[in-house]
Scaffold this motif. Structure first.
Motif, mmCIF file in Angstrom:
data_model
loop_
_atom_site.group_PDB
_atom_site.id
_atom_site.type_symbol
_atom_site.label_atom_id
_atom_site.label_comp_id
_atom_site.label_asym_id
_atom_site.label_seq_id
_atom_site.Cartn_x
_atom_site.Cartn_y
_atom_site.Cartn_z
ATOM 1 N N TYR A 109 0.821 -1.211 0.000
ATOM 2 C CA TYR A 109 0.000 0.000 0.000
ATOM 3 C C TYR A 109 0.854 1.260 0.000
ATOM 4 N N VAL A 110 0.281 2.311 -0.585
ATOM 5 C CA VAL A 110 0.972 3.589 -0.768
ATOM 6 C C VAL A 110 0.117 4.708 -0.195
ATOM 7 N N CYS A 111 0.760 5.617 0.545
ATOM 8 C CA CYS A 111 0.093 6.810 1.082
ATOM 9 C C CYS A 111 0.707 8.054 0.458
ATOM 10 N N PHE A 112 -0.089 9.087 0.298
ATOM 11 C CA PHE A 112 0.392 10.390 -0.174
ATOM 12 C C PHE A 112 0.290 11.343 1.014
ATOM 13 N N SER A 113 1.433 11.702 1.569
ATOM 14 C CA SER A 113 1.475 12.359 2.888
ATOM 15 C C SER A 113 1.566 13.875 2.768
ATOM 16 N N LYS A 119 -4.875 -8.496 -3.122
ATOM 17 C CA LYS A 119 -3.664 -8.590 -3.932
ATOM 18 C C LYS A 119 -3.410 -7.295 -4.690
ATOM 19 N N GLY A 120 -2.156 -7.096 -5.064
ATOM 20 C CA GLY A 120 -1.803 -5.922 -5.838
ATOM 21 C C GLY A 120 -1.395 -4.759 -4.965
ATOM 22 N N CYS A 121 -1.295 -3.592 -5.583
ATOM 23 C CA CYS A 121 -0.868 -2.372 -4.889
ATOM 24 C C CYS A 121 -2.084 -1.484 -4.620
ATOM 25 N N LEU A 122 -2.287 -1.125 -3.346
ATOM 26 C CA LEU A 122 -3.393 -0.262 -2.939
ATOM 27 C C LEU A 122 -2.864 1.163 -2.759
ATOM 28 N N ASP A 155 -4.288 -4.888 -10.884
ATOM 29 C CA ASP A 155 -2.891 -4.676 -10.480
ATOM 30 C C ASP A 155 -2.779 -3.509 -9.516
ATOM 31 N N LEU A 156 -3.554 -2.452 -9.782
ATOM 32 C CA LEU A 156 -3.565 -1.259 -8.930
ATOM 33 C C LEU A 156 -4.993 -1.000 -8.467
ATOM 34 N N THR A 157 -5.171 -0.804 -7.164
ATOM 35 C CA THR A 157 -6.480 -0.426 -6.630
ATOM 36 C C THR A 157 -6.370 0.959 -6.017
ATOM 37 N N PHE A 158 -7.067 1.926 -6.613
ATOM 38 C CA PHE A 158 -7.061 3.297 -6.117
ATOM 39 C C PHE A 158 -8.204 3.465 -5.125
ATOM 40 N N VAL A 159 -7.899 4.080 -3.974
ATOM 41 C CA VAL A 159 -8.850 4.166 -2.874
ATOM 42 C C VAL A 159 -9.081 5.616 -2.486
ATOM 43 N N ALA A 194 -4.138 -0.172 4.909
ATOM 44 C CA ALA A 194 -3.255 -0.904 5.822
ATOM 45 C C ALA A 194 -3.938 -2.165 6.334
ATOM 46 N N SER A 195 -5.228 -2.064 6.639
ATOM 47 C CA SER A 195 -5.966 -3.215 7.166
ATOM 48 C C SER A 195 -6.147 -4.299 6.112
ATOM 49 N N GLU A 196 -6.136 -3.887 4.825
ATOM 50 C CA GLU A 196 -6.375 -4.851 3.751
ATOM 51 C C GLU A 196 -5.090 -5.399 3.149
ATOM 52 N N GLN A 197 -3.945 -4.933 3.643
ATOM 53 C CA GLN A 197 -2.686 -5.500 3.169
ATOM 54 C C GLN A 197 -2.642 -6.988 3.533
ATOM 55 N N ASP A 198 -2.185 -7.779 2.613
ATOM 56 C CA ASP A 198 -2.131 -9.243 2.738
ATOM 57 C C ASP A 198 -3.502 -9.891 2.558
#
Length: 257
Positions: free
Chosen positions: A34-38, A182-185, A159-163, A175-179
């Motif tokens: 997962y990726v955050c934009f801070s 699948k793919g990059c959140l 492949d990519l899930t934008f949230v 963070a809760s959905e990591q693992d």
């Protein structure tokens, strides 16, 4: 990509080009990420909430979204950091996904926003593979509903899930959905409404001089005045304190050496 601490949070450093490559490297990996934009708001939320700070700091990437974080990197570490904002990255990553034959999923936001995103992408990025999209109900979900959402996204093979659920809810969700998914959140927040054409973004000159917050404040004064005036003031105070203490500590170390 390496990370540096700003206030109490670990922020990813590196160029915008490196960021894009890393996103698709994560998407191609076997594990969930997962990726955050801070931005300033997120750092203050993390400062107040140790558990949220852990979520952002432990992200595969927590990019510096905003001029204040670029300035912080330069003053604290001498790094000339690119701004990596969710609103810029979202449309760019959609285009890159089409070029690299990767699929995307949109989760969050209102149904009309998602419909507008899909419609615009179909015109501007005809080769984009949209694996699916879903607007969750604005309430607490049952465990069964959560699992259905996971299964739907996983079955789509995105492949990519934008949230887009708003900060800090979206960061807690990815963070809760990591693992589990699948793919990059990627928690992109307001990028959905901007891309959908339902919210106007600040002009480039305001973005350059870190005045995007002022533009949004004028648009939504009742909702945002407290966040910006209180949060921005607290960030400035805490950062000056950190910068001063850091220089003082460095000075003491140099004198002892």
């Amino acid at each position: 990509m390496k990370k540096k601490r700003v206030l109490q949070t670990l922020i990813t450093t590196g160029s915008y080009v490196d960021f894009v490559e890393e996103v698709f490297h994560l998407a191609a990996s076997k594990y969930s990420s997962y990726v955050c934009f801070s931005n300033v708001h997120m750092l203050i939320e993390a400062y107040k909430d140790p558990m949220f700070n852990e979520i952002v700091s432990e992200a595969d990437m927590a990019t510096p979204d905003g001029v204040p974080l670029r300035i912080a990197m330069r003053l604290l570490y001498g790094i000339r950091q690119d701004r990596i904002a969710g609103m810029d990255a979202f449309p760019h990553l959609l285009k890159e996904a089409a070029k690299r034959d990767k699929s995307v999923y949109f989760y969050g936001g209102k149904q009309e926003v998602l419909d507008a995103i899909v419609k615009r992408a179909a015109v501007e990025i005809p080769g984009l593979k949209i694996a699916g999209y879903y607007s969750p109900p604005f309430r607490k979900l049952s465990e069964e509903e959560k699992q259905q959402i996971r299964d739907t996204i996983n079955d789509s093979h995105a492949d990519l899930t934008f949230v887009a659920l708003g900060c800090p809810k979206q960061e807690k969700w990815v963070a809760s959905e990591q693992d589990k998914i699948k793919g990059c959140l990627l928690a992109v927040g307001g990028a959905f409404t901007v891309y959908a054409g339902m919210q106007v973004r600040a002009p480039k000159w305001m973005q350059k001089y870190s005045l995007e917050w002022l533009f949004r404040l004028v648009q939504e004064p009742k909702r945002l005045w407290k966040r910006y005036f209180v949060t921005n003031s607290l960030f400035i105070y805490l950062f000056i304190k950190e910068l001063f203490l850091g220089k003082r500590n460095y000075s003491q170390i140099t004198q002892k050496a």
